[in-house]
Design a protein around this motif. Structure first.
Motif, short mmCIF file in Angstrom:
data_model
loop_
_atom_site.label_atom_id
_atom_site.label_comp_id
_atom_site.label_asym_id
_atom_site.label_seq_id
_atom_site.Cartn_x
_atom_site.Cartn_y
_atom_site.Cartn_z
N THR A 9 0.81 -1.21 0.00
CA THR A 9 0.00 0.00 0.00
C THR A 9 0.85 1.26 0.00
N GLY A 10 2.14 1.11 0.22
CA GLY A 10 3.03 2.27 0.26
C GLY A 10 2.85 3.11 1.50
N VAL A 11 2.55 2.45 2.65
CA VAL A 11 2.32 3.22 3.88
C VAL A 11 3.28 2.81 4.99
N ASP A 15 2.81 6.57 10.60
CA ASP A 15 2.94 6.31 12.04
C ASP A 15 1.56 6.31 12.68
N CYS A 16 1.11 5.15 13.12
CA CYS A 16 -0.20 5.02 13.77
C CYS A 16 -0.08 4.93 15.29
N PRO A 253 -2.24 8.39 3.53
CA PRO A 253 -2.44 9.84 3.43
C PRO A 253 -3.21 10.23 2.17
N ARG A 254 -3.13 9.40 1.14
CA ARG A 254 -3.81 9.72 -0.12
C ARG A 254 -5.32 9.61 -0.03
N THR A 255 -5.82 8.94 1.01
CA THR A 255 -7.27 8.76 1.15
C THR A 255 -7.83 9.48 2.37
N ALA A 256 -7.02 10.31 2.99
CA ALA A 256 -7.44 10.95 4.24
C ALA A 256 -8.70 11.79 4.09
#
Length: 303
Positions: A9-11, A15-16, A253-256
């Motif tokens: 997913t490229g994530v 940082d969660c 971040p692309r779907t935030a």
């Protein structure tokens, strides 16, 4: 494709840490892989399933990678157990940042549950509807809700009368119809969150046809063995691939800022025309609340 779900997913740099996640149906298949990936990204993960021993094993895996995990059992055929799951999550966490509605099934034989509806519709749609409704005020600002749907939703139209009977039961129609309900639910939830000024996203996902997910155990005859054999064929979608599809709207971040969409191949994709029917989505929302005997969640203000 090969690699971890977060890499696919490229994530991997996301940082969660400090985030709380609940992944239903996370004792096996794509749910388990998504839960472990969220743990590697730093999230605290609530694992859900029916088998306590298997659930605790997933928690042990989370512990081994340095993540905090807890297991909460619940049978999605039971309204009381789903409510108990929600209450435990509310008690054990101070808020949710990620809710992945992933639990589901396809059942060879049709029967009605205690709610008077067909089991597939109950497990795949009504239980995540109830769980989400019970956790709405526990979702933090910026939270993301992801619902596992399927391309199988195509070719069906909403039929709330048919789910009250098993006279014409078809396992594949029941499954496809429940997946249509998943898309409609996620879209209507996004709409109602928006008009309620809640900064929370809601999206649905087609994770792909995944031989290694364990889902084939619901299929008849020799089909489960045949499907499992496909997992060794190069190019076939893997469990990691499917988990990556869940992670994309959950943490990327692309779907935030994307909400109310249906994702496939990590892209917003148009679902069927029936799944884009706003009137059907509203009817399903009201029907679900009525069957569950709960107040209609996020009732929009009267004009």
């Amino acid at each position: 494709m090969t690699g971890s779900p977060e890499a696919l997913t490229g994530v991997t740099d996301v940082d969660c840490t400090g985030q709380q996640a609940l992944v239903t149906g996370s004792t096996s298949g794509i749910g388990r892989e998504a839960a472990l990936a969220l743990g590697r990204l730093g999230a605290d993960v609530v694992v859900h399933g029916r088998d306590t021993a298997v659930g605790e094993a997933v928690v042990d895996e989370l512990t081994e990678i340095g993540a905090d995990g807890t297991f909460v059992p619940a049978d999605f055929e039971s309204v009381d157990e789903v409510r108990s799951l929600a209450e435990t999550v509310r008690t054990d966490t101070d808020g949710l940042d990620i809710l992945v509605n992933n639990a589901g099934g396809l059942f060879r034989e049709g029967r009605l549950t205690d709610l008077g509806v067909e089991r597939t519709f109950h497990v795949n749609h009504l239980s995540p509807f109830l769980l989400t409704a019970a956790l709405l005020d526990h979702l933090r600002d910026g939270a993301r809700v992801v619902t596992t749907a399927s391309a199988a939703h195509r070719g069906t139209a909403l039929d709330t009368a048919r789910v009250k009977s098993v006279e014409r039961y078809s396992a594949f129609w029941a499954y496809s119809h429940s997946k249509l309900a998943n898309v409609l639910f996620a879209t209507e939830l996004a709409h109602l969150l928006d008009v309620s000024d809640r900064p929370i996203t809601s999206n649905s996902v087609h994770p792909g046809a995944i031989p290694g997910s364990g889902f084939s155990r619901f299929l008849p005859g020799p089909v489960p063995q045949l499907v499992r054999g496909l997992s060794a064929v190069p190019g076939v979608t893997t469990v990691a691939d499917g988990a990556a599809e869940l992670l994309f709207p959950a943490v990327s971040p692309r779907t935030a800022d994307i909400s109310g969409r249906y994702f496939a191949d990590q892209q917003p994709t148009n679902p069927s025309s029936e799944a884009r029917d706003a009137d059907a989505a509203r009817r399903l929302w009201e029907f679900s609340a009525e069957v569950l005997d709960i107040d209609t969640p996020l009732e929009p203000p009267e004009l």
